[in-house]
Design an enzyme around this catalytic site. Structure first.
Site, PDB file in Angstrom:
ATOM      1  N   GLU A 129      29.140  26.104  -8.676  1.00 32.74           N
ATOM      2  CA  GLU A 129      28.262  26.199  -9.712  1.00 32.74           C
ATOM      3  C   GLU A 129      26.675  27.073  -9.392  1.00 32.74           C
ATOM      4  O   GLU A 129      26.548  27.963  -7.987  1.00 32.74           O
ATOM      5  CB  GLU A 129      27.397  24.953  -9.265  1.00 32.74           C
ATOM      6  CG  GLU A 129      26.007  25.184 -10.411  1.00 32.74           C
ATOM      7  CD  GLU A 129      25.164  23.802 -10.940  1.00 32.74           C
ATOM      8  OE1 GLU A 129      24.416  23.693 -11.718  1.00 32.74           O
ATOM      9  OE2 GLU A 129      25.340  22.816 -10.110  1.00 32.74           O
ATOM     10  N   HIS A 163      23.161  24.074 -17.987  1.00 33.53           N
ATOM     11  CA  HIS A 163      21.968  23.572 -18.207  1.00 33.53           C
ATOM     12  C   HIS A 163      20.635  24.718 -18.331  1.00 33.53           C
ATOM     13  O   HIS A 163      21.516  25.134 -17.278  1.00 33.53           O
ATOM     14  CB  HIS A 163      21.337  22.068 -17.792  1.00 33.53           C
ATOM     15  CG  HIS A 163      21.629  22.435 -15.816  1.00 33.53           C
ATOM     16  ND1 HIS A 163      20.597  22.987 -15.496  1.00 33.53           N
ATOM     17  CD2 HIS A 163      22.883  22.037 -15.416  1.00 33.53           C
ATOM     18  CE1 HIS A 163      21.062  22.567 -14.644  1.00 33.53           C
ATOM     19  NE2 HIS A 163      22.222  22.096 -14.220  1.00 33.53           N
ATOM     20  N   HIS A 193      16.819  20.395 -14.365  1.00 34.60           N
ATOM     21  CA  HIS A 193      17.311  20.159 -16.021  1.00 34.60           C
ATOM     22  C   HIS A 193      16.245  20.171 -16.764  1.00 34.60           C
ATOM     23  O   HIS A 193      15.330  20.078 -17.496  1.00 34.60           O
ATOM     24  CB  HIS A 193      18.095  18.801 -16.166  1.00 34.60           C
ATOM     25  CG  HIS A 193      19.285  18.507 -15.318  1.00 34.60           C
ATOM     26  ND1 HIS A 193      19.995  17.166 -15.805  1.00 34.60           N
ATOM     27  CD2 HIS A 193      20.342  19.214 -14.697  1.00 34.60           C
ATOM     28  CE1 HIS A 193      21.758  17.614 -14.665  1.00 34.60           C
ATOM     29  NE2 HIS A 193      21.278  18.587 -14.309  1.00 34.60           N
ATOM     30  N   HIS A 253      27.956  12.617 -10.556  1.00 42.17           N
ATOM     31  CA  HIS A 253      25.749  12.579  -9.045  1.00 42.17           C
ATOM     32  C   HIS A 253      26.679  11.721  -7.821  1.00 42.17           C
ATOM     33  O   HIS A 253      25.672  10.429  -8.024  1.00 42.17           O
ATOM     34  CB  HIS A 253      25.445  12.170 -10.385  1.00 42.17           C
ATOM     35  CG  HIS A 253      24.959  13.163 -11.373  1.00 42.17           C
ATOM     36  ND1 HIS A 253      24.230  12.813 -12.480  1.00 42.17           N
ATOM     37  CD2 HIS A 253      25.476  14.349 -11.311  1.00 42.17           C
ATOM     38  CE1 HIS A 253      23.970  13.762 -13.313  1.00 42.17           C
ATOM     39  NE2 HIS A 253      25.063  14.076 -12.738  1.00 42.17           N
ATOM     40  N   GLU A 312      28.942  25.931 -13.885  1.00 43.55           N
ATOM     41  CA  GLU A 312      29.157  24.775 -13.247  1.00 43.55           C
ATOM     42  C   GLU A 312      30.074  24.090 -13.992  1.00 43.55           C
ATOM     43  O   GLU A 312      30.416  23.153 -13.824  1.00 43.55           O
ATOM     44  CB  GLU A 312      28.196  23.958 -13.119  1.00 43.55           C
ATOM     45  CG  GLU A 312      27.167  23.218 -13.994  1.00 43.55           C
ATOM     46  CD  GLU A 312      26.749  21.754 -13.668  1.00 43.55           C
ATOM     47  OE1 GLU A 312      26.080  21.235 -13.063  1.00 43.55           O
ATOM     48  OE2 GLU A 312      25.234  22.069 -14.309  1.00 43.55           O
ATOM     49  N   ARG A 323      33.920  21.722  -7.667  1.00 44.22           N
ATOM     50  CA  ARG A 323      32.736  21.650  -8.563  1.00 44.22           C
ATOM     51  C   ARG A 323      32.438  23.522  -8.319  1.00 44.22           C
ATOM     52  O   ARG A 323      31.864  23.497  -6.868  1.00 44.22           O
ATOM     53  CB  ARG A 323      31.780  21.713  -9.108  1.00 44.22           C
ATOM     54  CG  ARG A 323      30.733  21.707 -10.197  1.00 44.22           C
ATOM     55  CD  ARG A 323      29.632  20.368 -10.811  1.00 44.22           C
ATOM     56  NE  ARG A 323      29.124  19.675  -9.878  1.00 44.22           N
ATOM     57  CZ  ARG A 323      29.194  19.131  -9.447  1.00 44.22           C
ATOM     58  NH1 ARG A 323      30.532  17.673 -10.208  1.00 44.22           N
ATOM     59  NH2 ARG A 323      28.316  18.306  -9.316  1.00 44.22           N
ATOM     60  N   TYR A 363      38.127  17.452 -11.939  1.00 45.48           N
ATOM     61  CA  TYR A 363      38.019  15.589 -10.901  1.00 45.48           C
ATOM     62  C   TYR A 363      39.792  15.122 -11.151  1.00 45.48           C
ATOM     63  O   TYR A 363      39.248  14.628 -12.403  1.00 45.48           O
ATOM     64  CB  TYR A 363      36.456  15.041 -11.502  1.00 45.48           C
ATOM     65  CG  TYR A 363      35.711  16.251 -11.863  1.00 45.48           C
ATOM     66  CD1 TYR A 363      34.687  16.411  -9.995  1.00 45.48           C
ATOM     67  CD2 TYR A 363      35.310  16.358 -12.892  1.00 45.48           C
ATOM     68  CE1 TYR A 363      33.806  17.037 -10.725  1.00 45.48           C
ATOM     69  CE2 TYR A 363      34.300  17.886 -12.730  1.00 45.48           C
ATOM     70  CZ  TYR A 363      33.442  17.773 -12.076  1.00 45.48           C
ATOM     71  OH  TYR A 363      32.488  18.580 -12.053  1.00 45.48           O
ATOM     72  N   ASP A 411       0.661  -1.588  -0.131  1.00 49.72           N
ATOM     73  CA  ASP A 411      -0.225  -0.396  -0.006  1.00 49.72           C
ATOM     74  C   ASP A 411       0.945   1.316   0.062  1.00 49.72           C
ATOM     75  O   ASP A 411       0.202   2.354  -0.246  1.00 49.72           O
ATOM     76  CB  ASP A 411      -0.709   0.140   0.867  1.00 49.72           C
ATOM     77  CG  ASP A 411      -0.733  -0.101   2.451  1.00 49.72           C
ATOM     78  OD1 ASP A 411       0.991  -0.333   2.892  1.00 49.72           O
ATOM     79  OD2 ASP A 411      -0.998   0.133   3.607  1.00 49.72           O
ATOM     80  N   HIS A 468      32.008  17.384 -18.147  1.00 52.72           N
ATOM     81  CA  HIS A 468      30.591  17.425 -18.473  1.00 52.72           C
ATOM     82  C   HIS A 468      30.183  18.614 -19.229  1.00 52.72           C
ATOM     83  O   HIS A 468      31.788  19.499 -19.969  1.00 52.72           O
ATOM     84  CB  HIS A 468      29.691  17.392 -16.882  1.00 52.72           C
ATOM     85  CG  HIS A 468      30.284  18.043 -16.062  1.00 52.72           C
ATOM     86  ND1 HIS A 468      29.568  19.670 -15.994  1.00 52.72           N
ATOM     87  CD2 HIS A 468      31.392  17.388 -14.894  1.00 52.72           C
ATOM     88  CE1 HIS A 468      30.814  19.993 -15.118  1.00 52.72           C
ATOM     89  NE2 HIS A 468      31.145  19.273 -14.589  1.00 52.72           N
ATOM     90  N   ASP A 474      26.567  19.775  -4.543  1.00 57.73           N
ATOM     91  CA  ASP A 474      25.372  20.007  -5.017  1.00 57.73           C
ATOM     92  C   ASP A 474      24.041  20.118  -4.762  1.00 57.73           C
ATOM     93  O   ASP A 474      23.797  18.928  -4.572  1.00 57.73           O
ATOM     94  CB  ASP A 474      26.321  19.144  -6.349  1.00 57.73           C
ATOM     95  CG  ASP A 474      25.373  19.896  -7.746  1.00 57.73           C
ATOM     96  OD1 ASP A 474      24.317  20.350  -7.651  1.00 57.73           O
ATOM     97  OD2 ASP A 474      25.775  19.221  -8.848  1.00 57.73           O
ATOM     98  N   ASP A 498      19.751  25.212  -8.109  1.00 57.22           N
ATOM     99  CA  ASP A 498      20.709  24.369  -8.696  1.00 57.22           C
ATOM    100  C   ASP A 498      21.995  24.754  -8.078  1.00 57.22           C
ATOM    101  O   ASP A 498      23.067  25.943  -9.212  1.00 57.22           O
ATOM    102  CB  ASP A 498      21.012  23.801 -10.273  1.00 57.22           C
ATOM    103  CG  ASP A 498      22.189  22.355  -9.899  1.00 57.22           C
ATOM    104  OD1 ASP A 498      22.178  21.998  -9.164  1.00 57.22           O
ATOM    105  OD2 ASP A 498      22.501  22.526 -10.835  1.00 57.22           O
TER     106      ASP A 498
END
Length: 412
Positions: free
Chosen positions: A381, A340, A347, A236, A366, A379, A370, A33, A336, A253, A264
């Protein structure tokens, strides 16, 4: 929010003798449920301001009787005792600015009457699909169902039309984003005040999420990333279970969502309040790229062009650090893109990846590096609003200078 204006803009783009049917959606079943927290179809929210389940927006563009109708659930006192109060007709009218609000039980009759008595030739549904392996969402399921019920009526995808509208934010949307960013800023200051060696990553995450909820946020814009040491090199990383060791960095992040709009932000902090010489050298390269993008972004550019600018700054910095020998090698440490779109989705939707930027668009800034062999992931951003002649850094107030970060953390 002027939802009436948005719907009129969409109505003007529809074919003649067409109808649009947009569902807010239903709860997603998990097990037994248990159901996942409900998220309304974002385009339904954009056009109506409503984020409750089991609602339908009908817009018909016919010569005989053009109109828009909102269908909502009728309140059931027994169900409301268990699950809370439903939106009333008057509330739905006030929020959505739709004059004709009916109960769901009448939808099938209204729709059948429209299809048999009026010259409706095509139907608009939200048919967006992110990738092939995804399960179809509720609107896509209903599109297939109605295509079978009414063969000969072409199904049009309304998603590209709404996506184009959503790319440029109005003043009300920018205000919501600014509030989400302010909440995020306050919560990050709380994180910096309490961050110390020996903390778990999830404790830094908890500090942030407690603070945004305390300030009235809807919740997080996306699952919070809190990666310390080598974990910061994973783009991520969401496990957030390791210990923040002395002498390492913590990359966070994250963002608060406020009344449906997402901040963000990424910041990278020294766990003990002091950057090492090596950490600072890498940090300053990333910061230079972040500041360069903020100075460069303007109408007429594409995200790809911005990313090329970012890659050049990062590559030149990595050459100075002795990490690479030529600019083409930057992909080893930066994999990356720098931007965005941002809005109702973190995003946010867009029609073509390389569309030129226009005033009112909100994008991320951003850059990151790495470096596995140094266990350094950094990073930085920010969120940018494209203006008539450049951009405004909506998150300018959030500390990013390394001296200011150290000063703040040492004086907590």
């Amino acid at each position: 929010m002027n939802f009436l204006k948005r719907r009129q803009q969409l109505f003007d783009q529809m074919e003649e003798n067409a109808a649009l049917i947009l569902f807010s959606g239903i709860e997603t079943h998990v097990s037994a449920d248990e159901y996942a927290p409900f998220e309304a179809n974002r385009n339904f929210f954009y056009l109506t301001g409503l984020r409750r389940e089991r609602m339908i927006l009908l817009m018909k563009k016919t010569k005989r009787d053009p109109k828009e109708i909102l269908f909502i659930e009728e309140a059931d006192p027994t169900q409301e005792r268990w699950y809370g109060r439903k939106v009333t007709v008057d509330e739905a009218k006030e929020i959505s600015q739709i004059e004709e609000v009916r109960f769901l039980e009448s939808f099938d009759g209204v729709f059948d009457m429209m299809m048999t008595r009026e010259d409706v030739k095509s139907l608009y549904f939200d048919c967006y699909r992110h990738q092939q392996e995804d399960l179809p969402d509720y609107n896509a399921v209903k599109a297939k169902e109605y295509a079978a019920l009414y063969p000969g009526h072409p199904i049009r995808n309304l998603f590209p039309y709404v996506a184009q509208m959503r790319m440029q934010k109005d003043a009300d949307e920018v205000a919501q984003l600014k509030t989400a960013i302010e909440i995020t800023d306050n919560a990050l200051q709380y994180v910096m005040k309490h961050l110390e060696p020996g903390m778990a990553e999830y404790q830094a995450q908890a500090d942030f999420e407690y603070q945004i909820m305390y300030q009235g946020a809807d919740g997080t814009s996306f699952p919070t990333i809190a990666g310390s040491g080598a974990n910061g090199t994973m783009l991520h990383y969401e496990t957030n279970r390791d210990i923040c060791e002395d002498g390492t960095l913590l990359l966070m992040d994250l963002g608060a969502k406020y009344q449906g709009y997402c901040a963000d932000i990424t910041r990278t902090y020294p766990v003990n309040g002091h950057f090492t010489q090596q950490q600072r050298a890498v940090y300053e390269v990333v910061l230079e790229a972040n500041r360069t993008i903020a100075k460069t972004a303007r109408p007429g550019m594409t995200l790809r062009e911005l990313n090329d600018v970012c890659k050049k700054v990062l590559a030149e910095g990595c050459i100075r650090l002795g990490l690479i020998e030529n600019e083409e090698e930057i992909g080893t440490y930066y994999m990356h893109s720098v931007s965005h779109h941002l809005g109702i989705d973190v995003h946010d939707v867009n029609t073509l990846e390389n569309d030129k930027l226009l005033p009112g668009m909100v994008i991320s800034d951003e850059p990151g590096l790495y470096i596995d062999e140094w266990e350094i992931g950094i990073r930085i951003e920010d969120d940018l609003l494209i203006t008539e002649d450049g951009c405004e850094v909506l998150s300018e107030q959030i500390i990013r200078d390394p001296d200011e970060i150290e000063g703040f953390m040492q004086n907590r």
